[in-house]
Design a protein around this motif. Structure first.
Motif, short mmCIF file in Angstrom:
data_model
loop_
_atom_site.label_atom_id
_atom_site.label_comp_id
_atom_site.label_asym_id
_atom_site.label_seq_id
_atom_site.Cartn_x
_atom_site.Cartn_y
_atom_site.Cartn_z
N ASN A 2 0.82 -1.20 0.00
CA ASN A 2 0.00 0.00 0.00
C ASN A 2 0.86 1.25 0.00
OD1 ASN A 2 -2.41 -1.31 -0.10
ND2 ASN A 2 -2.73 -1.31 2.11
N TYR A 3 1.97 1.22 0.72
CA TYR A 3 2.85 2.39 0.75
C TYR A 3 3.42 2.66 -0.63
CZ TYR A 3 6.71 5.49 1.64
OH TYR A 3 7.58 6.55 1.59
N ILE A 4 3.83 1.63 -1.34
CA ILE A 4 4.41 1.80 -2.68
C ILE A 4 3.35 2.37 -3.61
CG2 ILE A 4 5.37 0.59 -4.67
CD1 ILE A 4 6.70 -1.32 -2.65
N LYS A 5 2.14 1.84 -3.57
CA LYS A 5 1.08 2.34 -4.42
C LYS A 5 0.76 3.79 -4.05
CE LYS A 5 -3.62 1.50 -6.03
NZ LYS A 5 -3.79 2.86 -6.37
N HIS A 6 0.69 4.08 -2.77
CA HIS A 6 0.39 5.44 -2.32
C HIS A 6 1.48 6.40 -2.79
CE1 HIS A 6 -0.84 8.83 0.07
NE2 HIS A 6 0.37 8.89 0.53
N ARG A 7 2.71 6.02 -2.64
CA ARG A 7 3.83 6.87 -3.05
C ARG A 7 3.77 7.11 -4.55
NH1 ARG A 7 5.97 10.95 -3.07
NH2 ARG A 7 8.09 11.13 -3.75
N ALA A 8 3.39 6.09 -5.32
CA ALA A 8 3.26 6.25 -6.77
C ALA A 8 2.13 7.23 -7.09
CB ALA A 8 3.01 4.90 -7.42
N ASP A 9 1.01 7.15 -6.37
CA ASP A 9 -0.09 8.08 -6.57
C ASP A 9 0.34 9.51 -6.25
OD1 ASP A 9 -1.81 6.05 -7.34
OD2 ASP A 9 -2.79 5.91 -5.39
N GLU A 10 1.10 9.68 -5.19
CA GLU A 10 1.60 10.99 -4.79
C GLU A 10 2.50 11.57 -5.89
OE1 GLU A 10 4.39 12.80 -1.26
OE2 GLU A 10 3.04 11.17 -0.74
N SER A 11 3.35 10.73 -6.46
CA SER A 11 4.23 11.17 -7.53
C SER A 11 3.43 11.60 -8.76
CB SER A 11 5.19 10.03 -7.90
OG SER A 11 6.02 10.42 -8.97
N VAL A 12 2.41 10.83 -9.12
CA VAL A 12 1.54 11.18 -10.24
C VAL A 12 0.92 12.55 -9.98
CG1 VAL A 12 -0.69 10.62 -11.31
CG2 VAL A 12 1.05 8.85 -11.05
N GLU A 13 0.39 12.75 -8.79
CA GLU A 13 -0.26 14.02 -8.46
C GLU A 13 0.72 15.18 -8.50
OE1 GLU A 13 -2.26 13.24 -4.74
OE2 GLU A 13 -4.00 12.39 -5.78
N ASP A 14 1.94 14.97 -8.03
CA ASP A 14 2.95 16.03 -8.08
C ASP A 14 3.28 16.41 -9.53
OD1 ASP A 14 3.13 16.23 -5.32
OD2 ASP A 14 4.91 14.94 -5.17
N TYR A 15 3.42 15.42 -10.39
CA TYR A 15 3.69 15.70 -11.80
C TYR A 15 2.52 16.44 -12.44
CZ TYR A 15 8.07 13.16 -12.52
OH TYR A 15 9.39 12.77 -12.50
N LEU A 16 1.30 15.97 -12.20
CA LEU A 16 0.13 16.61 -12.79
C LEU A 16 -0.01 18.06 -12.33
CD1 LEU A 16 -2.46 13.69 -12.61
CD2 LEU A 16 -1.21 14.49 -14.63
N GLU A 17 0.20 18.29 -11.05
CA GLU A 17 0.12 19.65 -10.51
C GLU A 17 1.20 20.54 -11.14
OE1 GLU A 17 -0.13 21.90 -6.18
OE2 GLU A 17 0.91 19.98 -6.30
N THR A 18 2.39 20.00 -11.30
CA THR A 18 3.48 20.76 -11.91
C THR A 18 3.17 21.10 -13.36
OG1 THR A 18 5.13 19.80 -10.41
CG2 THR A 18 5.95 20.73 -12.48
N MET A 49 6.57 10.63 -17.76
CA MET A 49 5.65 11.10 -18.80
C MET A 49 5.07 9.92 -19.57
SD MET A 49 5.37 14.27 -18.33
CE MET A 49 5.70 13.92 -16.60
N LYS A 50 5.87 8.89 -19.80
CA LYS A 50 5.37 7.68 -20.45
C LYS A 50 4.26 7.06 -19.59
CE LYS A 50 6.66 3.17 -22.22
NZ LYS A 50 7.23 1.97 -21.73
N ASN A 51 4.49 6.99 -18.30
CA ASN A 51 3.52 6.44 -17.35
C ASN A 51 2.23 7.27 -17.36
OD1 ASN A 51 2.44 4.93 -15.15
ND2 ASN A 51 3.26 6.42 -13.71
N LEU A 52 2.36 8.59 -17.32
CA LEU A 52 1.18 9.45 -17.33
C LEU A 52 0.41 9.33 -18.64
CD1 LEU A 52 2.51 12.73 -15.66
CD2 LEU A 52 1.13 10.93 -14.62
N ARG A 53 1.14 9.19 -19.74
CA ARG A 53 0.51 9.03 -21.05
C ARG A 53 -0.26 7.71 -21.10
NH1 ARG A 53 4.84 9.46 -23.81
NH2 ARG A 53 5.05 7.29 -24.38
#
Length: 125
Positions: A2-18, A49-53
């Protein structure tokens, strides 16, 4: 796990916000802009970016310009709203700007919808 998935979600959100903030500031976004803003390597940003795409959050034009999809924009706007409201609130109760921005960035990912909506209601009073 769960921590790994949560950290990945946080990273996605940081990129999207940026991406959202850079688009508002510059009118366009490229991977190098994200790398410079987040102080990450171009290679790291490229992988993200590949992941977000692949997740349908962004599109990348042939000229390299990155655009948020409707889904990506909605998630980015939600994160930005949380960040803005939380940091403004913290500063209003005496927290320094630097600390408020850092703390809001941490809290915006973990705060429940219920708690965030209650904070918004309270601040509107």
């Amino acid at each position: 796990m769960n921590y790994i998935k949560h950290r990945a979600d946080e990273s996605v959100e940081d990129y999207l916000e940026t991406i959202l903030l850079l688009h508002k500031k510059n009118g366009h976004v490229r991977s190098i802009d994200i790398a410079n803003e987040m102080n990450f390597t171009k290679a790291s940003v490229s992988v993200s970016m590949k992941n977000l795409r692949e997740k349908g959050y962004i599109t990348v034009a042939e000229n390299g310009f990155i655009t948020l999809t409707q889904t990506g924009n909605a998630r980015a706007e939600s994160v930005l709203e949380r960040h803005t409201i939380l940091s403004d609130w913290l500063m209003s109760i005496g927290v320094s700007r630097e600390t408020a921005l850092e703390d809001a960035c941490r809290v915006e990912h973990d705060l429940s919808v219920e708690s965030f909506e209650a904070i918004k209601r309270y601040l509107k009073k």
